[in-house]
Scaffold this active site. Structure first.
Site, mmCIF file in Angstrom:
data_model
loop_
_atom_site.group_PDB
_atom_site.id
_atom_site.type_symbol
_atom_site.label_atom_id
_atom_site.label_comp_id
_atom_site.label_asym_id
_atom_site.label_seq_id
_atom_site.Cartn_x
_atom_site.Cartn_y
_atom_site.Cartn_z
ATOM 1 C CD GLU A 289 -3.083 -0.200 -0.024
ATOM 2 O OE1 GLU A 289 -3.070 0.274 -1.187
ATOM 3 O OE2 GLU A 289 -3.732 -1.209 0.290
ATOM 4 C CB THR B 188 4.795 0.182 -2.211
ATOM 5 O OG1 THR B 188 3.685 -0.574 -2.680
ATOM 6 C CG2 THR B 188 5.076 -0.168 -0.766
ATOM 7 C CG ASP B 189 1.149 3.056 -6.407
ATOM 8 O OD1 ASP B 189 1.265 3.774 -5.399
ATOM 9 O OD2 ASP B 189 0.135 3.049 -7.138
ATOM 10 N N GLY C 88 -12.013 2.424 -2.081
ATOM 11 C CA GLY C 88 -10.708 1.788 -2.134
ATOM 12 C C GLY C 88 -10.608 0.687 -3.180
ATOM 13 C CG LEU C 89 -13.378 -1.854 -3.913
ATOM 14 C CD1 LEU C 89 -14.778 -2.435 -4.089
ATOM 15 C CD2 LEU C 89 -12.408 -2.963 -3.508
ATOM 16 C CB SER C 90 -9.018 1.598 -8.065
ATOM 17 O OG SER C 90 -8.385 2.653 -8.757
ATOM 18 C CB SER C 91 -14.771 3.562 -8.865
ATOM 19 O OG SER C 91 -14.600 4.792 -8.199
ATOM 20 C CB SER C 92 -10.476 6.924 -9.748
ATOM 21 O OG SER C 92 -9.522 6.195 -9.012
ATOM 22 C CG ASP D 12 -5.236 2.398 -7.942
ATOM 23 O OD1 ASP D 12 -4.713 1.479 -7.278
ATOM 24 O OD2 ASP D 12 -5.635 3.461 -7.440
HETATM 25 P P1 ADP Z 1 -11.865 5.038 -5.718
HETATM 26 O O1 ADP Z 1 -10.955 5.109 -6.870
HETATM 27 O O2 ADP Z 1 -11.268 4.352 -4.536
HETATM 28 O O3 ADP Z 1 -13.199 4.458 -6.028
HETATM 29 P P2 ADP Z 1 -11.670 7.877 -5.968
HETATM 30 O O4 ADP Z 1 -12.062 8.992 -5.076
HETATM 31 O O5 ADP Z 1 -10.289 7.789 -6.459
HETATM 32 O O6 ADP Z 1 -12.125 6.528 -5.233
HETATM 33 O O7 ADP Z 1 -12.591 7.896 -7.258
HETATM 34 C C1 ADP Z 1 -13.990 8.039 -7.138
HETATM 35 C C2 ADP Z 1 -14.478 9.081 -8.126
HETATM 36 O O8 ADP Z 1 -14.434 8.537 -9.459
HETATM 37 C C3 ADP Z 1 -15.933 9.452 -7.911
HETATM 38 O O9 ADP Z 1 -16.067 10.472 -6.936
HETATM 39 C C4 ADP Z 1 -16.329 9.918 -9.302
HETATM 40 O O10 ADP Z 1 -15.911 11.250 -9.532
HETATM 41 C C5 ADP Z 1 -15.523 9.011 -10.216
HETATM 42 N N1 ADP Z 1 -16.341 7.852 -10.598
HETATM 43 C C6 ADP Z 1 -16.226 6.584 -10.168
HETATM 44 N N2 ADP Z 1 -17.166 5.777 -10.722
HETATM 45 C C7 ADP Z 1 -17.890 6.566 -11.526
HETATM 46 C C8 ADP Z 1 -19.011 6.362 -12.397
HETATM 47 N N3 ADP Z 1 -19.573 5.164 -12.544
HETATM 48 N N4 ADP Z 1 -19.475 7.418 -13.080
HETATM 49 C C9 ADP Z 1 -18.922 8.628 -12.958
HETATM 50 N N5 ADP Z 1 -17.887 8.894 -12.162
HETATM 51 C C10 ADP Z 1 -17.375 7.899 -11.458
HETATM 52 MG MG MG Z 2 -9.091 6.215 -6.947
#
Ligand code: ADP
Ligand code: MG
Length: 374
Positions: free
Chosen positions: A24, A26-27, A113-117, A161
């Protein structure tokens, strides 16, 4: 939803979230990580719309937006920057992207924390690469997505990520060297144990600013140690002995941050060995040890994550647990015997709700493949 309601997609892309067993923070310190994609994904449906520059993007749960490819700029609406940042980076590599429409639907809890970003960035980049035949390699998609997060979103994230989202292989974890980008897919079989994620549902706003602060603190440590060891470029090049030699020249905070990263890199290598020997007991011990560092040395945990990890420790069917992701909430990862999942989930939900008045989300994940066309 009216925006893009009658839209006919040409292409559907699945872009996964990820977990990281160990390694964690470390990247961005050029160290090792051990992530894998999971089955929770973001789905992108894409089609060319015949226009030269005009694009429309809709994500379920958000308001759709339109923009011109020749007027890409940072938006005041946070989520749009994941889209615009990717287009900005692609525009530096090729001018082949033309007008397109895109709808986005996610079953990936965001900010947990599952990197939706990264799933957002990489899914879009992967989709546009296919739709417009851009000829970008997977690693280029990974790197441009990371840059998009730096330049448009403002999080100085490492490469893990995006790498995990794109490069993962079902049933495997990735041992990635973030310095050389050399990697190995390592098969893992943890039967009769499973990976249970507990979502604290807290996503402290601190995460992005504190993330950048941690990065600076590590750089400060490197700068101090470089005085005695000029070859040091990052914490990757630092040994415990070097850290001890420079201990008196740095604040306790900087010392703790550096100490955590040095140990965390070693934990990645130790966990790989443990997985190779199917020594799940050691895997679990490393997770607990890492959480201690996350909480006390790197200080990116929070009461909610600490509570769930401490609760896991009281359960003999759980081999190990730790908070995963950037920190300050998100999910804890638990290696738990399959027969204990229901009872532990019930206890954890009850106790967590009693303590924090938050309904816990619990779900299993499996090492899954990376971004792909559906
Ligand atoms: P994580 O990467 O851990 O999920 P982040 O804060 O890095 O958390 O990223 C979350 C952000 O990514 C959200 O606040 C939003 O702006 C964007 N995001 C994630 N999923 C979606 C989605 N399905 N549609 C639009 N934006 C999204
Ligand atoms: Mg993120």
């Amino acid at each position: 939803m009216q925006f893009l309601e009658n839209f006919t997609p040409e292409l559907t892309i699945s872009s996964p979230g990820r977990i990281n067993f160990i390694g964690e923070h470390t990247d961005y310190n050029m160290g090792y990580v051990l992530p894998t994609a999971i089955g929770n994904t973001i789905t992108f449906k894409l089609a060319k719309n015949g226009y030269q520059n005009s694009c429309n993007v809709h994500s379920v749960g958000y308001e759709g937006f339109s923009f011109d490819l020749d007027k890409i700029a940072i938006s005041d609406t946070e989520w749009q920057n994941y889209v615009l940042g990717v287009l900005n980076e692609i525009s530096k590599l090729t001018d082949k992207v033309k007008g397109f429409d895109c709808t986005i639907e996610s079953n990936l809890p965001l900010g947990s924390g599952l990197s939706s970003s990264a799933a957002m960035e990489c899914g879009l980049a992967f989709g546009l690469n296919e739709l417009f035949d851009l000829g970008l390699s997977k690693i280029t998609i990974v790197e441009l997505s990371q840059r998009a997060e730096h330049t448009y979103v403002g999080t100085q994230c490492g490469i893990m990520d995006q790498f995990a989202s794109v490069m993962s292989k079902e049933g495997h974890v990735i041992l990635l060297d973030c310095q050389s980008l050399e990697f190995q897919h390592i098969p893992i079989d943890i039967k009769p144990y499973k990976i249970l994620m507990l979502n604290t549902k807290v996503s402290h706003n601190l995460a992005s600013s504190e993330y950048n602060t941690r990065k600076k603190e590590c750089e400060e440590g490197v700068a101090i140690m470089r005085k005695k060891n000029p070859h040091i470029k990052s914490l990757r090049d630092v040994t415990s002995e070097m850290l001890e030699t420079s201990k008196n020249e740095m604040t306790k905070t900087v010392y703790n941050r550096c100490s955590f990263i040095i140990d965390e890199n070693q934990r990645v290598l130790d966990m790989v060995n443990a997985f190779k020997q199917n020594d799940l007991k050691t895997v679990g011990e490393i997770l607990y040890e890492a959480h201690h560092g996350i909480s006390k040395l790197y200080e990116v945990s929070c009461p909610e994550s600490d509570f769930l990890v401490n609760l896991a420790k009281t359960n003999p069917s759980i081999l190990g647990a730790r908070q995963t992701g950037g920190g300050f909430g998100g999910c804890t990862l638990n290696i738990i015997h399959k027969d204990a999942i229901n009872s532990f989930t019930a206890i954890a939900s009850r106790e967590y709700s009693k303590k924090f008045n938050i309904q816990l989300d619990a779900f299993e994940v499996q090492p899954s493949g990376g971004t792909c066309i559906l």
